[in-house]
Design a protein around this motif. Structure first.
Motif: not given
Lengths: 107, 119
Positions: A28-46, A87-91
């Motif tokens: 369980s991570i409560s609600r500490y979950l974040n999503w990012y989008q990444q396009k080719p050749g670019k840094a991810p975006k929150l 991508f998802c990421q737990q914090s």
């Protein structure tokens, strides 16, 4: 360490489709979950933080839900610019960890 | 506007060290943390470590512990990532990211620095 999984690993969809991506945490991570989008050749975006909060400037067709171990990212009506890897990421705790990604491409 | 500007691409030999810089602007440097994230070619995102810009506290990924050091220079609003004993599988794009303290999500990303390790 908290392990993150995503499903599917890839999907093909058409413009206008509703798309749902799932992310699962190994504990369980409560609600500490974040999503990012990444396009080719670019840094991810929150896109989404704290499971369901839309980052400033991000289109409202993106939404997030879930708590505990199971989370979803939904794109309500897929647009051409949404073809990317997500991508998802737990914090919840260190070490911070990412899911392996879901690639969304054109059907 | 918030910007994180990283140093340029590096080519290193196995066993060498690399130090990547990340200069922040457009916000109060010490009110956000900095994390470093890397991405090997064609692969996913790997969190490497975090530093508090306020007091210098750090957390590192276990698989990099002992090889990576994160530091900051608050006088220039610059963060640094040093990776030692480089191996070919350290070849990756390295990103510095602004980390919202207490919730640890990454709202701004640097442009990335490609580090190539090759003999």
């Amino acid at each position: 360490d908290i392990q993150m999984t995503q499903s599917p690993s890839s999907l093909s969809a058409s413009v206008g489709d509703r798309v749902t991506i799932t992310c699962r945490a190994s504990q369980s991570i409560s609600r500490y979950l974040n999503w990012y989008q990444q396009k080719p050749g670019k840094a991810p975006k929150l896109l989404i933080y704290a499971a369901s909060s839309l980052q400033s400037g991000v289109s409202s067709r993106f939404s997030g839900s879930g708590s505990g171990t199971d989370f979803t990212l939904t794109i309500s009506s897929l647009q051409a610019e949404d073809f990317a890897t997500y991508f998802c990421q737990q914090s919840y705790s260190f070490p911070l960890t990412f899911g392996p990604g879901t690639k969304v491409d054109i059907k | 506007q918030v910007q994180l500007v990283q140093s340029g691409a590096e080519v290193k030999k196995p066993g060498a060290s690399v130090k990547v810089s990340c200069k922040a602007s457009g916000y109060s440097f010490t009110t956000y943390g900095i994390s470093w994230v890397r991405q090997a070619p064609g692969q996913g995102l790997e969190w490497m470590g975090w530093i508090s810009t306020d007091n210098g506290n750090t957390h590192y990924a276990q698989n990099l512990q002992g090889r990576v050091t994160l530091t900051t220079d608050t006088s220039t609003s610059t963060a640094y990532m040093e990776l030692r004993s480089l191996r070919s599988d350290d070849t990756a794009i390295y990103y510095c990211v602004r980390d919202v303290l207490g919730v640890e999500y990454f709202d701004y990303w640097g442009q990335g620095t490609l580090v190539t390790v090759s003999s």
